[in-house]
Design an enzyme around this catalytic site. Sequence first.
Site, PDB file in Angstrom:
ATOM      1  N   LYS A 179       1.073  -1.420   0.065  1.00 52.57           N
ATOM      2  CA  LYS A 179       0.160  -0.125   0.071  1.00 52.57           C
ATOM      3  C   LYS A 179       0.933   1.305  -0.220  1.00 52.57           C
ATOM      4  O   LYS A 179       1.493   1.503   0.934  1.00 52.57           O
ATOM      5  CB  LYS A 179      -0.956  -0.026   1.187  1.00 52.57           C
ATOM      6  N   GLU A 254       7.118  -0.462  12.777  1.00 47.83           N
ATOM      7  CA  GLU A 254       8.196   0.612  12.623  1.00 47.83           C
ATOM      8  C   GLU A 254       7.638   1.806  12.674  1.00 47.83           C
ATOM      9  O   GLU A 254       7.186   2.533  11.743  1.00 47.83           O
ATOM     10  CB  GLU A 254       9.125   0.574  11.166  1.00 47.83           C
ATOM     11  N   CYS A 288      11.893   9.083  10.670  1.00 49.54           N
ATOM     12  CA  CYS A 288      11.715   8.675  11.894  1.00 49.54           C
ATOM     13  C   CYS A 288      13.068   8.765  13.008  1.00 49.54           C
ATOM     14  O   CYS A 288      12.478   9.000  14.047  1.00 49.54           O
ATOM     15  CB  CYS A 288      11.110   7.319  11.797  1.00 49.54           C
ATOM     16  N   GLU A 384       6.563  13.859  18.557  1.00 55.33           N
ATOM     17  CA  GLU A 384       7.409  13.999  17.231  1.00 55.33           C
ATOM     18  C   GLU A 384       6.956  15.320  16.453  1.00 55.33           C
ATOM     19  O   GLU A 384       5.625  15.193  16.236  1.00 55.33           O
ATOM     20  CB  GLU A 384       7.126  12.702  16.666  1.00 55.33           C
TER      21      GLU A 384
HETATM   22  P1  NAD Z   1       0.772   7.504   8.997  1.00 56.02           P
HETATM   23  O1  NAD Z   1       0.572   6.483   9.860  1.00 56.02           O
HETATM   24  O2  NAD Z   1      -0.203   8.492   9.002  1.00 56.02           O
HETATM   25  O3  NAD Z   1       0.596   6.630   7.647  1.00 56.02           O
HETATM   26  C1  NAD Z   1       1.406   5.399   7.073  1.00 56.02           C
HETATM   27  C2  NAD Z   1       0.624   4.549   6.204  1.00 56.02           C
HETATM   28  O4  NAD Z   1      -0.513   3.932   6.627  1.00 56.02           O
HETATM   29  C3  NAD Z   1       0.138   5.496   4.897  1.00 56.02           C
HETATM   30  O5  NAD Z   1       0.427   4.639   3.667  1.00 56.02           O
HETATM   31  C4  NAD Z   1      -1.336   5.444   5.187  1.00 56.02           C
HETATM   32  O6  NAD Z   1      -2.229   5.813   4.257  1.00 56.02           O
HETATM   33  C5  NAD Z   1      -1.560   4.291   6.052  1.00 56.02           C
HETATM   34  N1  NAD Z   1      -2.759   4.207   6.972  1.00 56.02           N
HETATM   35  C6  NAD Z   1      -3.097   5.074   7.515  1.00 56.02           C
HETATM   36  N2  NAD Z   1      -4.168   5.032   8.423  1.00 56.02           N
HETATM   37  C7  NAD Z   1      -4.464   3.694   8.183  1.00 56.02           C
HETATM   38  C8  NAD Z   1      -5.135   2.559   8.694  1.00 56.02           C
HETATM   39  N3  NAD Z   1      -6.174   3.066   9.505  1.00 56.02           N
HETATM   40  N4  NAD Z   1      -5.154   1.353   8.279  1.00 56.02           N
HETATM   41  C9  NAD Z   1      -4.070   0.956   7.582  1.00 56.02           C
HETATM   42  N5  NAD Z   1      -3.363   1.700   6.773  1.00 56.02           N
HETATM   43  C10 NAD Z   1      -3.364   2.976   7.243  1.00 56.02           C
HETATM   44  O7  NAD Z   1       1.912   7.779   9.021  1.00 56.02           O
HETATM   45  P2  NAD Z   1       2.767   9.026   8.047  1.00 56.02           P
HETATM   46  O8  NAD Z   1       2.363  10.236   8.261  1.00 56.02           O
HETATM   47  O9  NAD Z   1       2.599   8.461   6.585  1.00 56.02           O
HETATM   48  O10 NAD Z   1       4.351   8.804   8.293  1.00 56.02           O
HETATM   49  C11 NAD Z   1       4.866   9.450   9.357  1.00 56.02           C
HETATM   50  C12 NAD Z   1       5.248   8.572  10.413  1.00 56.02           C
HETATM   51  O11 NAD Z   1       6.003   7.329  10.022  1.00 56.02           O
HETATM   52  C13 NAD Z   1       6.080   9.106  11.455  1.00 56.02           C
HETATM   53  O12 NAD Z   1       5.610   9.073  12.862  1.00 56.02           O
HETATM   54  C14 NAD Z   1       7.349   8.435  11.376  1.00 56.02           C
HETATM   55  O13 NAD Z   1       8.240   8.509  12.468  1.00 56.02           O
HETATM   56  C15 NAD Z   1       7.051   7.012  10.856  1.00 56.02           C
HETATM   57  N6  NAD Z   1       8.342   6.494  10.340  1.00 56.02           N
HETATM   58  C16 NAD Z   1       8.718   5.362  10.898  1.00 56.02           C
HETATM   59  C17 NAD Z   1       9.707   4.808  10.209  1.00 56.02           C
HETATM   60  C18 NAD Z   1      10.483   3.771  10.856  1.00 56.02           C
HETATM   61  O14 NAD Z   1      11.232   2.627  10.403  1.00 56.02           O
HETATM   62  N7  NAD Z   1      10.255   3.283  12.468  1.00 56.02           N
HETATM   63  C19 NAD Z   1       9.980   5.157   8.899  1.00 56.02           C
HETATM   64  C20 NAD Z   1       9.523   5.977   8.234  1.00 56.02           C
HETATM   65  C21 NAD Z   1       8.451   6.750   9.020  1.00 56.02           C
END
Ligand code: NAD
Length: 484
Positions: A179, A254, A288, A384
């Site tokens: 996705k 993650e 992140c 964050e």
């Molecule tokens: P997010 O949680 O809003 O979205 C991440 C993904 O999840 C997107 O593809 C989104 O469409 C999907 N999503 C959202 N709601 C969902 C649901 N209810 N069910 C299934 N999928 C759903 O995060 P974001 O704003 O895209 O990314 C930023 C966050 O990601 C930050 O908190 C960052 O620290 C974290 N991050 C962590 C790592 C790691 O390796 N630890 C790496 C990159 C980003």
Amino acid sequence: MKFYQAQNDMAQNYINGQWVDSNKRIDIENPATGEVFANIAHASESDVDKAVQAARECHLSRALVKVPPSERGRMVRKMGEYLLQNKQEIAHLLTLESGKPLWESLIEVASSARYFEYYGAQADTMEGRSVPLGDGYYDFTHYEPYGVSAMIIPWNYPLEMTARSLSAALTTGNACVVKTPELDPLTNCYLALAAEYAGFPAGAVNLICGYGHDTGAALANHPLINQLVFTGSVATGVSVATAAAQNIVPCVLELGGKSAAIAYEDADLDNLVESVRWGVLFGAGQTCSAMSRLIVHQAIYDEVVEKIATMMQNITVGAGVDDKDMGPMISEKQRNRAENMCIKAEQQGAQAAFGGRRLNRDGWFLPPTLYHNVTPDMELAQQEVFGPVLAVMKFTTEDEALAISNGTDYGLVAGVFTRDIDRAMRAAQRIEAGQIFINEWFAGGIETPFGGYKKSGYGREKGREALLNYVQTKNIAVRISSVR
Ligand code: NAD
């Protein structure tokens, strides 16, 4: 025909080896201007189902495990080669959709390729072990893929986060459904082209795009997925892990971080400032594992604040295509959220040594930002920001520094800057985080296991450890009949 050359409005889902359109589309804007420059098909629940079914068929056909591991590894490596062959083009598109400067996009494409190289080289090293059961038996373990691996990807490193999971999953013989992030999904399409180039069968790699609450949730809850890797925020991680628990499938989370560096009075300050530059400004702080907190010994506090402010003044900021030091944030919503956190920190007594307010121009720009006199209880020190904002705090004793470092819900990475190896190693023992950097933020690479303690998640991506997320152990016990 290359995807980007084909026209951006051709952007579609990729299911069972075919590009599949939809009557609903998602607009993609350039964060440097705020203008929509492309759109992509929005996967419906039925598209998600088709993608999962295609992956399941691919798995059940044994197409991926029939290929000898050495050959499968070669195919995985070819995907990386494809990315490198098209590096300039992919980087340009990544810059348009994510806002990052071209130099950062080129790093992201190269890192993505490196995942395929690294894991592809390990395909034939996933050895089981022999278990001694005594005379009359042979017993051994064997790793098998789970089957359908589902991956939900965030927007901050869209190509690299997919490459990270996809390379390990394919290496171990899983069929994948990705996705892609709704804000910048376009470069992910090159991964489908890379899979075709490498000779993967239809159904091995499926890409679907959509919002989280519909497409993402449909994938996370699908009863036929066998394993789930989620990279994103804590709040979404909770709902994804809940879905995984309901289907009893293993899940890797993650999640976010609020990572701190501790700078002792004997730190090499030029080296520290260089680490701050990478740590909080790379990706405009939307990383992140960003260094979002800096805990500085009182003896060097004023000097460190001054040096970082000077460094930030010299950072050039601009549209990704203009290839400055730093680009815009991903969206108006994220920029406004970060700016609001800055305003709130000031109301609570933090002082801006540099930045803190949006730039007066089109696009979603927040300049490099430095707050000092931050206290550990402030929101800026606990939550964050996910922007180019560094919160600086002061400490006197080692215990105090470690308590501040450990004093948030997160535990992704942490850093220590000192010339005293004992002090550095004491900190490494006591800090609650999955990865500790000593004297260089982001030291290490694809080879080093990465993942969270506490609310930063569980499971590991990167490094050898990650391969174990994508396999299940089968034990085979053999009874040998005695000679008649
Ligand atoms: P997010 O949680 O809003 O979205 C991440 C993904 O999840 C997107 O593809 C989104 O469409 C999907 N999503 C959202 N709601 C969902 C649901 N209810 N069910 C299934 N999928 C759903 O995060 P974001 O704003 O895209 O990314 C930023 C966050 O990601 C930050 O908190 C960052 O620290 C974290 N991050 C962590 C790592 C790691 O390796 N630890 C790496 C990159 C980003």
